[in-house]
Each structure stands twice: as C-alpha cells, then as structure tokens.
Enzyme design. Sequence first.
Site, mmCIF file in Angstrom:
data_model
loop_
_atom_site.group_PDB
_atom_site.id
_atom_site.type_symbol
_atom_site.label_atom_id
_atom_site.label_comp_id
_atom_site.label_asym_id
_atom_site.label_seq_id
_atom_site.Cartn_x
_atom_site.Cartn_y
_atom_site.Cartn_z
ATOM 1 N N SER A 9 5.426 -6.515 -1.702
ATOM 2 C CA SER A 9 4.997 -6.612 -0.308
ATOM 3 C C SER A 9 5.554 -7.883 0.327
ATOM 4 O O SER A 9 5.556 -8.943 -0.315
ATOM 5 C CB SER A 9 3.470 -6.637 -0.279
ATOM 6 O OG SER A 9 3.006 -6.956 1.009
ATOM 7 N N GLY A 10 5.989 -7.786 1.591
ATOM 8 C CA GLY A 10 6.607 -8.934 2.259
ATOM 9 C C GLY A 10 5.660 -10.074 2.564
ATOM 10 O O GLY A 10 5.987 -11.245 2.368
ATOM 11 N N HIS A 11 4.436 -9.734 3.014
ATOM 12 C CA HIS A 11 3.594 -10.814 3.549
ATOM 13 C C HIS A 11 2.943 -11.697 2.492
ATOM 14 O O HIS A 11 2.298 -12.684 2.816
ATOM 15 C CB HIS A 11 2.561 -10.251 4.541
ATOM 16 C CG HIS A 11 1.432 -9.474 3.935
ATOM 17 N ND1 HIS A 11 0.171 -9.984 3.812
ATOM 18 C CD2 HIS A 11 1.371 -8.208 3.444
ATOM 19 C CE1 HIS A 11 -0.626 -9.077 3.276
ATOM 20 N NE2 HIS A 11 0.084 -7.986 3.043
ATOM 21 N N CYS B 81 -9.015 -7.447 1.297
ATOM 22 C CA CYS B 81 -9.203 -6.061 1.702
ATOM 23 C C CYS B 81 -10.615 -5.583 1.431
ATOM 24 O O CYS B 81 -11.116 -4.711 2.100
ATOM 25 C CB CYS B 81 -8.242 -5.153 0.946
ATOM 26 S SG CYS B 81 -6.661 -5.892 0.716
ATOM 27 N N GLN C 214 1.499 -9.150 -6.434
ATOM 28 C CA GLN C 214 1.074 -10.542 -6.653
ATOM 29 C C GLN C 214 1.939 -11.276 -7.668
ATOM 30 O O GLN C 214 1.672 -12.457 -7.956
ATOM 31 C CB GLN C 214 -0.392 -10.587 -7.102
ATOM 32 C CG GLN C 214 -1.381 -10.106 -6.045
ATOM 33 C CD GLN C 214 -1.557 -11.087 -4.878
ATOM 34 O OE1 GLN C 214 -1.139 -12.250 -4.943
ATOM 35 N NE2 GLN C 214 -2.177 -10.624 -3.810
ATOM 36 N N THR D 187 12.932 5.632 11.459
ATOM 37 C CA THR D 187 13.802 4.521 11.865
ATOM 38 C C THR D 187 13.313 3.230 11.214
ATOM 39 O O THR D 187 12.117 2.942 11.205
ATOM 40 C CB THR D 187 13.809 4.391 13.405
ATOM 41 O OG1 THR D 187 14.254 5.641 13.931
ATOM 42 C CG2 THR D 187 14.731 3.274 13.870
ATOM 43 N N THR E 192 0.838 -1.208 0.000
ATOM 44 C CA THR E 192 0.000 0.000 0.000
ATOM 45 C C THR E 192 0.869 1.253 0.000
ATOM 46 O O THR E 192 0.651 2.172 -0.799
ATOM 47 C CB THR E 192 -0.931 -0.013 1.233
ATOM 48 O OG1 THR E 192 -1.789 -1.159 1.124
ATOM 49 C CG2 THR E 192 -1.765 1.251 1.328
ATOM 50 N N ASN F 145 -4.875 -9.573 -8.229
ATOM 51 C CA ASN F 145 -4.972 -10.346 -6.992
ATOM 52 C C ASN F 145 -6.236 -11.183 -6.870
ATOM 53 O O ASN F 145 -6.282 -12.113 -6.085
ATOM 54 C CB ASN F 145 -4.864 -9.412 -5.775
ATOM 55 C CG ASN F 145 -5.753 -8.198 -5.892
ATOM 56 O OD1 ASN F 145 -5.661 -7.437 -6.853
ATOM 57 N ND2 ASN F 145 -6.622 -8.008 -4.923
HETATM 58 C C1 LIG Z 1 -2.147 -6.359 -5.931
HETATM 59 C C2 LIG Z 1 -1.957 -5.831 -4.546
HETATM 60 N N1 LIG Z 1 -1.441 -4.612 -4.376
HETATM 61 C C3 LIG Z 1 -1.234 -4.095 -3.150
HETATM 62 C C4 LIG Z 1 -1.559 -4.799 -2.010
HETATM 63 C C5 LIG Z 1 -1.314 -4.170 -0.668
HETATM 64 O O1 LIG Z 1 -0.191 -4.717 -0.032
HETATM 65 P P1 LIG Z 1 -0.017 -4.555 1.552
HETATM 66 O O2 LIG Z 1 -0.990 -5.498 2.192
HETATM 67 O O3 LIG Z 1 1.409 -4.956 1.811
HETATM 68 O O4 LIG Z 1 -0.281 -3.144 1.897
HETATM 69 C C6 LIG Z 1 -2.131 -6.077 -2.136
HETATM 70 C C7 LIG Z 1 -2.543 -6.844 -0.928
HETATM 71 O O5 LIG Z 1 -3.634 -7.367 -0.858
HETATM 72 C C8 LIG Z 1 -2.318 -6.616 -3.434
HETATM 73 O O6 LIG Z 1 -2.827 -7.835 -3.624
#
Ligand SMILES: Cc1ncc(COP(=O)(O)O)c(C=O)c1O
Length: 385
Positions: free
Chosen positions: A200-202, A327, A180, A238, A71, A150
């Site tokens: 994104s890490g997760h 989301c 993705q 930081t 994000t 996604n």
């Molecule tokens: C295509 C896409 N962009 C951005 C994001 C946002 O990433 P984060 O959860 O690290 O903010 C997601 C997460 O669902 C995603 O699937």
Amino acid sequence: MEAYFDNSATTKPSDEVVKAMLEALTIYYGNPSSLHRKGVAVEKLIKTSRKQLAKALGVKDEEIIFTSGGTESNNAAILGTVAAKKRKGNKIITTRIEHPSVLNVFKSLEAKEYEVVYLDVNREGKIDLNQLEQELDAQTILLSIMHVNNEVGTLQPIGEVRKMLERSNSKAIFHVDAVQSFGKLRFNPAKLGIDLLSISGHKVHGPKGIGALYVKKDLQLTPIAYGGGQEIGIRPGTENVPGILGLGAAASTIEEKIEVHISKMDTLRNRLKEGILSEIQDVIINGSINNESAPHILNVSFFGIRGEVLLHMLEQDNIYVSTGSACSSKKSSQSHVLKAMGLTDQEIEGAVRFSFSYENTIEEVDYGLSRLKKHVQELRKIMKR
Ligand SMILES: Cc1ncc(COP(=O)(O)O)c(C=O)c1O
C-alpha cells in the site's frame, strides 16, 4: 513540539512524492491509453513507476499490478485465486490476526461453503508451523499470511511457510499481505517463494488510494473487475496516475535508503521501549520480545489505564498514537489481534500502539516518553481515588 507516532495508520507523503503527484496533476494529465503524445508521455512515466517499485521489491516489472491500495490488493489476490482454482479444491487457510481486508474476505467465502481455517497465534502473535502442517491437504488452494502484523509488529516465518508447503507437496497459492513490511524490512518475494504480495502506498510516505499486487509470472488470477485491458486485465480502469507516480517516487526512496531507514526506526523504537520499561511501572510489551519483529511498531499495555483515554491525553500534547489499528479502533469491539494472542481484557484495554517512521527524531521520542510518564501517573492516581 509535535510527535506523530501513528505511522502504521498512515504516513506523511514525502516531498518527492508530492512533487511527482503535482506534476501528474498539472503537466502529465493525459490518459495513458491515448495514442497522441500527451498519452504516450504518461504511459512512459507509469512504466518508470512500475520499474521503481519492481526494483524496490527485486521482482520483474511485469509482475507488478497497480491497485487502489492494500485492501484491493488483498481482495484481488484472494478472490482472484479462489476463482481461478475453483475446480482444484475448496480449503483456504489464513490466520486469526490478519487485517480486516483479508479476514472479511475469508468470512465472505465461508458463507460460500469454502472450508476456512484460521490459524492460531501464540502470546507473541506468531503462528504455529505444526498446526499449518496438519491443516495442509490436497484440497488446500490458498494460504494467506501477513508478513508483519499492523498492531503488534510481529513477523511471521514466511520463508519457513514456503518450505513447509514444499515439504507437504502442497499446490496451494501463497499470498502475503506485506502492507506493513514493505519499506520496513529488506525482502524479496521471489526468493521467499511468495506467489502474490500486497502493498500500500500510504504506509510508505506515498499517496492514499494506491497500492500494488505482485503477481508471480505465469500465475493464474481471475480478475475481480472487468473493463478495459489496463494492468493486464487484472485491474482495469483508467490509471490513478498521480497515485502511481507518487508510489513510484516512494519506492525509489525505499530502494535507495531502506537500510538507513530501518536502523533509524529500530533505534527510535528501542529507545522508547527501554524508556517505558525503566521509567513506567506495570507495563507489558505486546508482540515479539526478540528480533522477530518489525522495526517500526511498539505495542504496550499500561495496567489500570484505558488506552483510549491515554491517547486523548497525549493528543493534547500533540503526540499522536493509536489504540488498536486505525481501521478498527473507531469500533468499540476489542482488538481481535490482542485477543487471539491471549491477552486479558485489562491488558487489551490498556494497549497503545506507537508506530515510527524514518522522519521521527530522538527528541520526539524523549518528549513523548516524558509526557507519557506524566499522564500514566496522573491517570493511575485518579483511578485509585
Ligand atoms: C496489514 C494491513 N493490510 C492491509 C491494509 C489496508 O491497506 P489500505 O489502507 O491501502 O487499503 C492495512 C492498512 O491499515 C494494513 O495495515
């Protein structure tokens, strides 16, 4: 048995990631800006993480900026570009199927009198290059297109978009949301002609709350936050050391094993897809039907069924799936992605997303399929009464 098929929402941190994070919390707790050895040791580890991520992407270390996630990377790329290009033009282009962390930034810019274009997609979720060509003009300063969607896994023709920008003599900055696609496809942002790229890490067995933005060397980007000079001033504050070291560990695994991971996810997805098509009637696969799709996402509409009801029935069997994206799925509104692809209300209502990781197994897929078949039959019987 448990089957976690919601890896596009988030993934389980790998053992290597947890180990790196634990060390950051217990041993390497110094501030990387400190001049003493506790700080210097952490600074070195951050450097290693940056190197690991740069290597996995095939870019230079100094082109990587750590952020708080996908994000923030998307916000920093879009807002940072329009601020840097304020005098060059006011037209910005994206697609109708972006993640809210892109779409809502564009919406906010619409209110600031930017001319915003949302490219349409076809039934498979792909943009039309001709529409893009028509929209590109001398006023266009930014183009933001996601690599892999996604919700449905459709892949956009990123390389062809770059060629189109060149053919049109466009100076627009090209941002790609690769949240993705990182770890799911082998690609190189520099070779694809991408200027800014979000990860994104997760989503890759790393920690939550950490991500990165690839910023092509010498590209001008105005920071969206001000503070100390961390992350070359683009992202001050930081550093999230446990997050950064965790992401470094995840990137290192990707670099070493991506081919094996891709082939495993592809096998699992195809097995479930073929199983559903041969054993369950009245279904459609949403997204690209040929190979222009990521290996880890399968989106299916089950006619006559509400995806949400099916999700909760599967949950009783420890099978975890998703309806829209995580989301937006808590909101009652329909998936903007499936809507843009032209699905009917019934098709949208019956849509379920299965998303895989290299950690899933064939046994889990077979278990998932057998329970899925049973619940779909039961639900359809109830609906007929
Ligand atoms: C295509 C896409 N962009 C951005 C994001 C946002 O990433 P984060 O959860 O690290 O903010 C997601 C997460 O669902 C995603 O699937």
